[in-house]
Design an enzyme around this catalytic site. Structure first.
Site, PDB file in Angstrom:
ATOM      1  N   HIS A  97       0.918  -1.276  -0.135  1.00  0.00           N
ATOM      2  CA  HIS A  97       0.079  -0.195   0.159  1.00  0.00           C
ATOM      3  C   HIS A  97       0.799   1.280   0.051  1.00  0.00           C
ATOM      4  O   HIS A  97       0.350   2.327  -0.265  1.00  0.00           O
ATOM      5  CB  HIS A  97      -0.984  -0.051   1.221  1.00  0.00           C
ATOM      6  CG  HIS A  97      -1.939  -1.122   1.059  1.00  0.00           C
ATOM      7  ND1 HIS A  97      -2.606  -1.407   2.062  1.00  0.00           N
ATOM      8  CD2 HIS A  97      -2.402  -2.044   0.041  1.00  0.00           C
ATOM      9  CE1 HIS A  97      -3.445  -2.528   1.886  1.00  0.00           C
ATOM     10  NE2 HIS A  97      -3.302  -2.725   0.587  1.00  0.00           N
ATOM     11  N   SER A 140       0.076  -0.734  -6.212  1.00  0.00           N
ATOM     12  CA  SER A 140       0.244  -1.874  -7.047  1.00  0.00           C
ATOM     13  C   SER A 140       0.768  -1.613  -8.368  1.00  0.00           C
ATOM     14  O   SER A 140       0.503  -0.593  -8.709  1.00  0.00           O
ATOM     15  CB  SER A 140      -1.270  -2.465  -7.261  1.00  0.00           C
ATOM     16  OG  SER A 140      -1.796  -2.908  -5.980  1.00  0.00           O
ATOM     17  N   LYS A 197     -14.528  -8.089  -8.795  1.00  0.00           N
ATOM     18  CA  LYS A 197     -13.543  -9.053  -9.737  1.00  0.00           C
ATOM     19  C   LYS A 197     -13.331 -10.207  -8.609  1.00  0.00           C
ATOM     20  O   LYS A 197     -12.885 -11.311  -9.268  1.00  0.00           O
ATOM     21  CB  LYS A 197     -12.568  -8.278 -10.367  1.00  0.00           C
ATOM     22  CG  LYS A 197     -11.524  -9.097 -11.265  1.00  0.00           C
ATOM     23  CD  LYS A 197     -10.525  -8.137 -11.567  1.00  0.00           C
ATOM     24  CE  LYS A 197     -11.010  -7.115 -12.981  1.00  0.00           C
ATOM     25  NZ  LYS A 197      -9.960  -6.310 -13.727  1.00  0.00           N
ATOM     26  N   ASP A 198     -12.777  -9.720  -7.415  1.00  0.00           N
ATOM     27  CA  ASP A 198     -12.229 -10.903  -6.873  1.00  0.00           C
ATOM     28  C   ASP A 198     -13.194 -11.868  -6.179  1.00  0.00           C
ATOM     29  O   ASP A 198     -13.090 -13.104  -6.254  1.00  0.00           O
ATOM     30  CB  ASP A 198     -11.606 -10.074  -5.389  1.00  0.00           C
ATOM     31  CG  ASP A 198     -10.324  -9.728  -5.766  1.00  0.00           C
ATOM     32  OD1 ASP A 198      -9.519  -9.856  -6.659  1.00  0.00           O
ATOM     33  OD2 ASP A 198      -9.862  -8.982  -4.751  1.00  0.00           O
ATOM     34  N   GLU A 208       5.354 -33.611  -1.399  1.00  0.00           N
ATOM     35  CA  GLU A 208       4.329 -33.365  -2.117  1.00  0.00           C
ATOM     36  C   GLU A 208       4.759 -32.684  -3.384  1.00  0.00           C
ATOM     37  O   GLU A 208       5.648 -32.287  -3.427  1.00  0.00           O
ATOM     38  CB  GLU A 208       3.448 -32.372  -1.197  1.00  0.00           C
ATOM     39  CG  GLU A 208       2.545 -33.016   0.112  1.00  0.00           C
ATOM     40  CD  GLU A 208       1.647 -33.874  -0.520  1.00  0.00           C
ATOM     41  OE1 GLU A 208       0.448 -33.295  -0.223  1.00  0.00           O
ATOM     42  OE2 GLU A 208       1.944 -34.908  -0.797  1.00  0.00           O
TER      43      GLU A 208
END
Length: 398
Positions: A217, A221, A243-244, A287
């Site tokens: 922040h 971004s 959108k998320d 894994e």
């Protein structure tokens, strides 16, 4: 008249909520960091992996808390307690499957998040990038500790093999391994310690995520064009929350399809057998999300060299802010960088495949070549940056 009064009351309530949201100190901080956060309007769905990671971290913590209520970190009953969770606890099979497959989903989106950051040059925000790498390392540690807890064959032998690598530390290696084990072999103290650390690490990860978000922040971004978009931003809500949420709905639908219909698809059959120190599995492997690093470890014949290569394959991510020499941000604008990047991605997929293969030819040779190519990427990146700068300078002068 009723409609007018209702509408005016609704407007007044919204104004009241907004005034609280912007005036109260704590709410004002949260609002500025999430709700009204200025975000570049051209960021795409590739920027949604960070929020998906947050979603799956919450899933992992919640399911982990429920599992911890029934799990017993006792050498004699650990395997039976995990089996009891799946068979006797109401919806225990669902919680355990969500936790196990949630780890796979978390690492899938973590790798995509890192890849997006590399491709679009997010590593130039060095503080944000470095805290993200720390989160990646802590996540790997938490996943490894959690893999040991079911106390199946692969859990036991995986813990034995991986912890034995600490014996390569000069002078104190043997004592360090005994200290980790709590004795002369992987046993009751080891399981208890691993359970405690596995329970603790997610909260440490949350702390680093908060630091990561503070740096994010502070710098703002990145965006696909890599341009300064200070004057071309929109509030995070509602543009990117919608959108998320759309991304959440698709991912959760696919995730629960996996959890319900193929819950053990990513698991190893050996881990459904209780740990037996007297029977070594034919092929020990971790894994899937550890397989590239495991392939690099096996590619070096020397034990100490393999451990160093394994560590460097992860720690080398810290070098990205330092080796960037191109005048362009990331790999988006340079054809040479794009070819190099996708070749590197292909090489990582080869390492993932090699990690699940037996230690025999031709897999040993392919693994060695892929390891060299993996590290060559970090040597070629600054060289291609200088070449790209020269080409751009010639184009401008021409």
């Amino acid at each position: 008249m009723y409609f007018i009064n209702y509408r005016s009351s609704l407007i007044n309530s919204n104004l009241f909520i907004n005034s609280i949201r912007r005036d109260r100190s704590i709410l004002k901080t949260i609002n500025g960091g999430v709700w009204d956060l200025p975000s570049p309007k051209n960021i795409s769905y590739w920027w949604g992996f960070g929020s998906l990671l947050g979603l799956f971290l919450v899933i992992q913590i919640l399911t982990g808390l429920f599992l911890a209520m029934h799990y017993v970190s006792d050498l004699n009953v650990a395997f039976q307690s995990v089996d009891s969770i799946s068979r006797e606890v109401e919806f225990g099979w669902l919680i355990r499957s969500a936790h196990a497959n949630g780890a796979s989903a978390f690492f899938l989106f973590l790798y995509l998040h890192i890849g997006r950051g590399i491709y679009y040059g997010s590593y130039l925000y060095s503080h944000t990038w470095n805290t993200g790498v720390v989160i990646y390392i802590l996540s790997m540690a938490a996943a490894f500790l959690g893999y040991v807890l079911p106390w199946g064959q692969m859990s036991y032998w995986g813990a034995t093999v991986i912890t034995n690598f600490f014996s390569t530390v000069p002078y104190i290696g043997i004592d360090l391994v005994k200290w980790i084990w709590g004795g002369f072999a992987v046993g009751y103290p080891t399981l208890t310690r691993f359970f405690s650390l596995h329970y603790l690490l997610p909260f440490v990860i949350i702390a680093f995520i908060l630091i990561h978000l503070v740096f994010l922040h502070d710098t703002g971004s990145n965006n696909p064009l890599g341009l300064n978009s200070s004057g071309d931003k929109v509030p995070f809500h509602p543009y990117f929350t919608i959108k998320d949420l759309f991304g959440y709905s698709i991912v959760l639908f696919l995730f629960f399809l996996t959890v319900i219909f193929i819950p053990d698809y990513f698991g190893d059959p050996e881990n459904f057998i209780e740990a037996n120190p007297l029977v070594t599995p034919i092929h020990i492997q971790p894994e899937w999300y550890f397989l590239p690093a495991y392939a690099i470890l096996r590619a070096i014949p020397n034990k100490l060299g393999g451990v160093i290569a394994l560590l460097m394959s992860i720690l080398v991510l810290f070098l990205f802010p330092l080796i960037s020499s191109s005048c362009n941000r990331g790999y988006f604008y340079s054809t040479l960088h794009q070819i190099l990047f996708w070749f590197w991605v292909f090489d990582i997929l080869v390492l993932l495949w090699i990690g699940a293969r037996p230690v025999e030819e031709p897999y040993v040779t392919i693994g060695g070549i892929s390891t060299v190519l993996y590290f060559s990427f970090f040597l070629l990146t600054p060289i291609l940056g200088w070449v790209n700068n020269i080409l751009n300078k010639n184009n401008i002068n021409g």
